[in-house]
Each structure stands twice: as C-alpha cells, then as structure tokens.
Write a protein that holds these residues in place. Sequence first.
Motif, PDB file in Angstrom:
ATOM      1  N   VAL A  42       0.818  -1.207   0.000  1.00 38.87           N
ATOM      2  CA  VAL A  42       0.000   0.000   0.000  1.00 38.87           C
ATOM      3  C   VAL A  42       0.860   1.269   0.000  1.00 38.87           C
ATOM      4  O   VAL A  42       0.597   2.184  -0.797  1.00 38.87           O
ATOM      5  N   LEU A  76       0.722   4.046  -3.037  1.00 35.38           N
ATOM      6  CA  LEU A  76       0.415   5.449  -2.768  1.00 35.38           C
ATOM      7  C   LEU A  76       1.525   6.357  -3.298  1.00 35.38           C
ATOM      8  O   LEU A  76       1.257   7.344  -4.004  1.00 35.38           O
ATOM      9  N   ALA A  85      -5.980   1.962  -2.488  1.00 37.94           N
ATOM     10  CA  ALA A  85      -4.763   2.766  -2.370  1.00 37.94           C
ATOM     11  C   ALA A  85      -4.433   3.438  -3.701  1.00 37.94           C
ATOM     12  O   ALA A  85      -3.998   4.597  -3.742  1.00 37.94           O
ATOM     13  N   ALA A 114      -2.683   5.711   4.454  1.00 33.33           N
ATOM     14  CA  ALA A 114      -1.888   4.518   4.721  1.00 33.33           C
ATOM     15  C   ALA A 114      -2.323   3.847   6.014  1.00 33.33           C
ATOM     16  O   ALA A 114      -2.521   2.629   6.087  1.00 33.33           O
TER      17      ALA A 114
END
Length: 397
Positions: free
Chosen positions: A298, A302, A337, A391
């Motif tokens: 993730v 991102l 994400a 996150a």
Amino acid sequence: MRQVGRFSWRIWQVMLGGALAVLILGQIAPADALAAINIDVMVFLFGMFVVGEALSRSGYLDLLARQLFRHARTPGQLLFFVIFGFGLLSALLMNDTLAIIGTPLVLGLATRCRLPAKLLLLALAFAITTGSVASPIGNPQNLLVALDSGMGAPFVTFASHLLLPTILSLAAAWLILFFFYRKGWSSLLDKEAGADPAPESDPALSRIVKCSLAVLLILSGANIAASLLTGAIALPLPLIGIAAALPVILFSSQRIAVLKSIDWCTLVFFAAMFVLMAAVWETGFFQSLAGTAGVTSVPTILATSIILSQFISNVPFVALFTPLILQAGGGTTRLMALAAGSTIAGNVTILGAASNVIIIQQAESRGETLTFMEFMKIGVPLTLIQVGIYAVCLGVV
C-alpha cells in the motif's frame, strides 16, 4: 516558468505548445493525435461549462453563495464550510463539475467577505480533489478503478475503505490552510463592506438554470442508485453533461452569449493534454517505471501513484496500474490505495489534477491566479499528511 521576461503564458498556451511540439517533431501521427482526444471528457466539460456560465450570468450563483454560507460568522467557519461543503459534494458530483461552478462562487465570497482570493481558491481545489476520493464517480480515475476491476457495489466498497480517511484528510486541509492564512484575519467576517452590488438577476435564465441543476442532480442520483443496485454505472457522463446543458441551449434567449463566454481555453488545454500524454505514453518510459514498482504494498502504491501522476495524467496511469495490481494478486485494499494516491496527487501541483487547471483558468479569466509555488507551498505538506492518513486507515501502521 510561465513568466519569461515580459512574456506571460497561460496554462492552456503551455500545454498547446507541448502538443504542437510533439506533432511537429513527429512524436505522434496526426491521426493518432486526433484519436487520443477523449471525446467523452470534452463533451462532459462542454456541458458543464454551459451550465456554469449560465449560473454566473443569471445571478443565481451569487444567490446560492449567500444562502449556502450565510451562517458563517468567522473566516475559520467560512473556510470550514467551503472545504467540507465542496468536499462532500465532490463525492456525488464529478470534481470537474464543482471546479467549474465553484470557482466564480468562491471568488465572489472572497470579495464580499474581504478574504484572500488565493485562500478560497486553494480551499476549493483541495476540497474537491480530496473529497472525490470517497466515491467511484468523484473523478474519472476512481470510475476507471471501479469498472476495470469488476468491483461489485463500488459505492459501498469505496465508502467502507475511504470515507473515514477522506473526512480526516478534509480536516487536515482545513487545519493547514487555517495555519498559513490565519494572520491578519479579523475575528468576524465583514460580509458587506467592500462588496460589489449583487448582479442584477435574470429571472428567465435563473428559471432555466434551475432546470439544468435539477437534471444534473437527478441523473447523478440515478447513477448512484444504479451502482448500488446493479454495481454498474447507468448513464455515461457525456450524456449527463449534455442533458444538463440542453435547457440553456434550447430555451434561453441568451444561448449565443452563454456559448461565446464559456471557457473555451480550458477545452483547448484538455485537447492538447490528451495529445501530449498520448505521445508520452507511446514512449513506454512511464510504463517501465510502473512495471518495476511494487504493486502489492500500500505505501508503494500510494507513493508511485502520487509521483507518476505529476508527469502523466492520472487517468492513463490508473489504466496501466490497475491490471498490474490485479495480476499481482492485489485485492480491494490495494485498488483503494491506487484510487486514493492517484487522486490526492492533485494536491501536490496544479498539473496533478484536471480540476486544478479548470480552477486556475476560470480564476485567471476573472483577474486572479495561483502560481505553482503558491500551490505547492501548501499542497506538498498537505499531501504528505494525507498519505499518512490513508496509509494508516488502509491497514498500514
């Protein structure tokens, strides 16, 4: 570098120059350049520009602003209403729509309340970018994630994963803007001093534009209902845009004046952007960068989404990255994400989101603007905070 010596360049002129360069240098064939222009996006934006211009010309937009924000008593309260009002609306209406309608609205508020125009322009930009994360129809890249992944009940999926971090991220936008602009604020808003007289309302055009807004809300509501019931989007966005514009085009005596006054420069910007991005896409450079990046983490998704979306449009980036995540076995959390990262990338720079460009173009046509550095001064720290929020909320501590 939009100011070179005595010469000042608009964003649309810079993008058009880039598109002409790749055509002249043979980086893309003319036929491929024409094919690269996304007609759906162009038609949707055209329809929304017609509605936005009619709203402003009729005087109804000023009336809406007074009604929506009349309860704000301090600058902080007004900033809060702008960020959360536009932010939550952008989850239901495409953020580009709110950029078109919202820019003249917040500029009018800034004049009437004696607040910096740059503050409310930034608030609008960050609000509609951030708020659009929470819905599959908030922006084009979210819609692409929902459709290309075959996601069931996309509204429920997006809300369950992204609604809470989006609300927290809107709060972060309010706090940062409040911190940077708090000096020099009075404790109370001066809503009347220095305000221009309210524009004379055109009752006939106001009635027509109310019909346009009703069509826009009804068709958008139908899309939401269809998604909840069937998991699919029922009505294409170009149809919604044109349907909303038709009352003005068909029934208003000011149709010619409205059509002449819409933001044609921004439409040129988008057409040029599609051509330039297609030429960049054909090099394969960014595909190789995305292909070598991790697609199961993730934080990596991102970070990659935010960085690469500054160089290529977030829509083609998502089109590339979604199958990579699915092929690597990434589930819903990774897809969320991707949606979040590719969207909040718009809070870093002006070119990170199409809605930012619309806001700047609309503002410059009214004598206001934001520079890249003014935008990044607040956008970079805000994005770093928002990355941390998403996150953590997506399960990464």
